[in-house]
Design a protein around this motif. Structure first.
Motif, PDB file in Angstrom:
ATOM      1  N   LEU A   1      -3.747  27.053  24.830  1.00  0.00           N
ATOM      2  CA  LEU A   1      -2.963  26.476  25.921  1.00  0.00           C
ATOM      3  C   LEU A   1      -1.877  25.547  25.378  1.00  0.00           C
ATOM      4  O   LEU A   1      -0.720  25.592  25.828  1.00  0.00           O
ATOM      5  N   VAL A   2      -2.227  24.716  24.398  1.00  0.00           N
ATOM      6  CA  VAL A   2      -1.240  23.798  23.810  1.00  0.00           C
ATOM      7  C   VAL A   2      -0.098  24.585  23.184  1.00  0.00           C
ATOM      8  O   VAL A   2       1.089  24.290  23.401  1.00  0.00           O
ATOM      9  N   PHE A   3      -0.438  25.620  22.404  1.00  0.00           N
ATOM     10  CA  PHE A   3       0.602  26.399  21.746  1.00  0.00           C
ATOM     11  C   PHE A   3       1.388  27.221  22.760  1.00  0.00           C
ATOM     12  O   PHE A   3       2.574  27.475  22.572  1.00  0.00           O
TER      13      PHE A   3
ATOM     14  N   GLY B   1       5.379  26.888  23.029  1.00  0.00           N
ATOM     15  CA  GLY B   1       6.143  28.125  22.883  1.00  0.00           C
ATOM     16  C   GLY B   1       7.028  28.402  24.081  1.00  0.00           C
ATOM     17  O   GLY B   1       8.179  28.828  23.926  1.00  0.00           O
ATOM     18  N   THR B   2       6.515  28.163  25.286  1.00  0.00           N
ATOM     19  CA  THR B   2       7.300  28.377  26.502  1.00  0.00           C
ATOM     20  C   THR B   2       8.500  27.438  26.537  1.00  0.00           C
ATOM     21  O   THR B   2       9.608  27.843  26.922  1.00  0.00           O
ATOM     22  N   ALA B   3       8.304  26.191  26.131  1.00  0.00           N
ATOM     23  CA  ALA B   3       9.420  25.237  26.079  1.00  0.00           C
ATOM     24  C   ALA B   3      10.503  25.733  25.124  1.00  0.00           C
ATOM     25  O   ALA B   3      11.702  25.628  25.420  1.00  0.00           O
ATOM     26  N   MET B   4      10.083  26.278  23.991  1.00  0.00           N
ATOM     27  CA  MET B   4      11.052  26.816  23.041  1.00  0.00           C
ATOM     28  C   MET B   4      11.789  28.020  23.626  1.00  0.00           C
ATOM     29  O   MET B   4      13.006  28.181  23.444  1.00  0.00           O
TER      30      MET B   4
ATOM     31  N   TYR C   1       3.281  33.426  22.132  1.00  0.00           N
ATOM     32  CA  TYR C   1       3.013  32.286  21.254  1.00  0.00           C
ATOM     33  C   TYR C   1       1.529  31.946  21.271  1.00  0.00           C
ATOM     34  O   TYR C   1       0.954  31.597  20.227  1.00  0.00           O
ATOM     35  N   ALA C   2       0.920  32.037  22.454  1.00  0.00           N
ATOM     36  CA  ALA C   2      -0.513  31.764  22.555  1.00  0.00           C
ATOM     37  C   ALA C   2      -1.321  32.690  21.664  1.00  0.00           C
ATOM     38  O   ALA C   2      -2.357  32.296  21.113  1.00  0.00           O
TER      39      ALA C   2
ATOM     40  N   THR D   1      -1.292  22.616  15.026  1.00  0.00           N
ATOM     41  CA  THR D   1      -1.777  22.528  16.402  1.00  0.00           C
ATOM     42  C   THR D   1      -3.273  22.793  16.453  1.00  0.00           C
ATOM     43  O   THR D   1      -4.025  22.098  17.154  1.00  0.00           O
ATOM     44  N   VAL D   2      -3.725  23.796  15.701  1.00  0.00           N
ATOM     45  CA  VAL D   2      -5.154  24.092  15.622  1.00  0.00           C
ATOM     46  C   VAL D   2      -5.910  22.898  15.049  1.00  0.00           C
ATOM     47  O   VAL D   2      -6.980  22.516  15.537  1.00  0.00           O
ATOM     48  N   THR D   3      -5.344  22.263  14.024  1.00  0.00           N
ATOM     49  CA  THR D   3      -6.052  21.150  13.389  1.00  0.00           C
ATOM     50  C   THR D   3      -6.107  19.913  14.278  1.00  0.00           C
ATOM     51  O   THR D   3      -6.895  19.003  14.008  1.00  0.00           O
ATOM     52  N   LEU D   4      -5.283  19.871  15.315  1.00  0.00           N
ATOM     53  CA  LEU D   4      -5.396  18.749  16.245  1.00  0.00           C
ATOM     54  C   LEU D   4      -6.796  18.670  16.848  1.00  0.00           C
ATOM     55  O   LEU D   4      -7.303  17.593  17.138  1.00  0.00           O
ATOM     56  N   LEU D   5      -7.433  19.832  17.041  1.00  0.00           N
ATOM     57  CA  LEU D   5      -8.776  19.873  17.618  1.00  0.00           C
ATOM     58  C   LEU D   5      -9.846  20.159  16.566  1.00  0.00           C
ATOM     59  O   LEU D   5     -10.927  19.595  16.611  1.00  0.00           O
ATOM     60  N   LEU D   6      -9.541  21.058  15.623  1.00  0.00           N
ATOM     61  CA  LEU D   6     -10.556  21.430  14.638  1.00  0.00           C
ATOM     62  C   LEU D   6     -10.659  20.431  13.497  1.00  0.00           C
ATOM     63  O   LEU D   6     -11.725  20.278  12.905  1.00  0.00           O
ATOM     64  N   ARG D   7      -9.529  19.789  13.148  1.00  0.00           N
ATOM     65  CA  ARG D   7      -9.469  18.774  12.100  1.00  0.00           C
ATOM     66  C   ARG D   7     -10.251  19.150  10.847  1.00  0.00           C
ATOM     67  O   ARG D   7     -11.299  18.576  10.539  1.00  0.00           O
ATOM     68  N   PRO D   8      -9.763  20.129  10.062  1.00  0.00           N
ATOM     69  CA  PRO D   8     -10.453  20.505   8.823  1.00  0.00           C
ATOM     70  C   PRO D   8     -10.499  19.380   7.803  1.00  0.00           C
ATOM     71  O   PRO D   8     -11.334  19.399   6.906  1.00  0.00           O
ATOM     72  N   ASP D   9      -9.615  18.395   7.915  1.00  0.00           N
ATOM     73  CA  ASP D   9      -9.681  17.270   6.982  1.00  0.00           C
ATOM     74  C   ASP D   9     -10.964  16.468   7.197  1.00  0.00           C
ATOM     75  O   ASP D   9     -11.605  16.031   6.256  1.00  0.00           O
TER      76      ASP D   9
END
Length: 284
Positions: free
Chosen positions: A98-100, A104-107, A138-139, A269-277
């Motif tokens: 949804l975030v992506f 993407g739609t804005a772009m 984009y999604a 964007t994925v790492t915003l939620l998954l945070r692999p760090d």
């Protein structure tokens, strides 16, 4: 469907796929075929949407009561709903998508208004000259990114400082807009990805406990080729039209750079939620 049940459903499907391949193929070729199949499984949403674009190009009639763009929008909505109901995506992955989708739609709104490309066909679900199904394209990139990390049990070592990763993603996203008015910084941004992620290995597991690895920028380059091929298919079908098409439907290879950079926006964007760090810190 609860998150644990969703994860169990996905794992069961993927385990059956792995057992079926290993029953008939062994050694390198078995591993290679399983790798390709798992990649295809990870990009299932994008593959289905691309298939719908291609099929509708050949089958759709302008005399039908529903416009092609609207049918693609409904198809994408139904597909997304089925993915959630059938446990093919987790709720967390759906949030990433949804975030992506929104970014993407804005772009798309900006690029169409700037005359970079256009959507020539009519449609009811069309806002600011952009059909709403375009956001799902984009999604699908976000969907692939989230699913491939899970399907291959990926880890990223060493993962850069998240603040730097986020800053790079914002700079890349901004350049897609500002290069229409200011100098284009795409090659400088490509260099920045190599500096920031050049030491980062993707560790991934095809089957069993053995891990393979690949440099993250190299994986992004290979993925950008796949996206460029998919873009050519969409351009060939006339689903969108570029402003400068000199008697050819082949998208200029320079767009590979754009896709390469966009993949970093998707990844971060994925790492915003998954945070692999954080996951890497927990394992340490």
């Amino acid at each position: 469907m609860p998150a644990t049940e969703t994860h169990s459903t996905q794992t069961s499907l993927e385990d059956r796929l792995g057992r079926w391949v290993r029953r008939y193929l062994h050694g390198f070729w078995g591993m290679f075929v399983l790798f390709v199949l798992k990649q295809g499984w990870a990009c299932l949403f994008g593959g289905l949407l691309l298939g719908a674009i291609l099929a509708s190009h050949y089958l759709w009639s302008p005399h039908w009561p529903i416009h092609r763009y609207d049918a693609l929008f409904i198809f994408a909505l139904v597909t997304q709903a089925l993915f959630l109901l059938c446990g093919l995506e987790t709720r967390q992955e759906a949030m990433i998508i949804l975030v992506f989708h929104l970014t993407g739609t804005a772009m798309e709104w900006f690029k169409v208004s700037a005359g970079s490309w256009a959507y020539p066909e009519p449609g009811f679900f069309k806002l600011m000259h952009v059909p709403l199904f375009s956001g799902f394209m984009y999604a699908s990139v976000g969907s692939y990114m989230a699913r491939v990390i899970r399907v291959f049990d990926m880890s990223f070592v060493p993962y850069p400082r998240f603040a730097l990763s986020l800053t790079l993603a914002l700079a890349i996203y901004a350049n897609f807009f500002t290069h229409h008015f200011l100098p284009d910084l795409r090659w400088g941004l490509v260099l920045a990805t190599l500096v920031l992620y050049g030491r980062c290995w993707i560790r991934y597991r095809i089957v069993g406990t053995h891990f393979w690895r690949m440099r993250l920028p190299l994986a992004a380059f290979f993925s950008s080729i796949a996206l460029w091929v998919a873009e050519n298919i969409g351009t060939f079908t006339g689903t969108w039209l570029y402003a400068h098409r000199h008697f050819t439907w082949v998208v200029h290879p320079q767009k590979l750079v754009s896709w390469y950079l966009l993949l970093y926006v998707a990844f971060i964007t994925v790492t915003l939620l998954l945070r692999p760090d954080r996951a890497a810190a927990d394992r340490a």
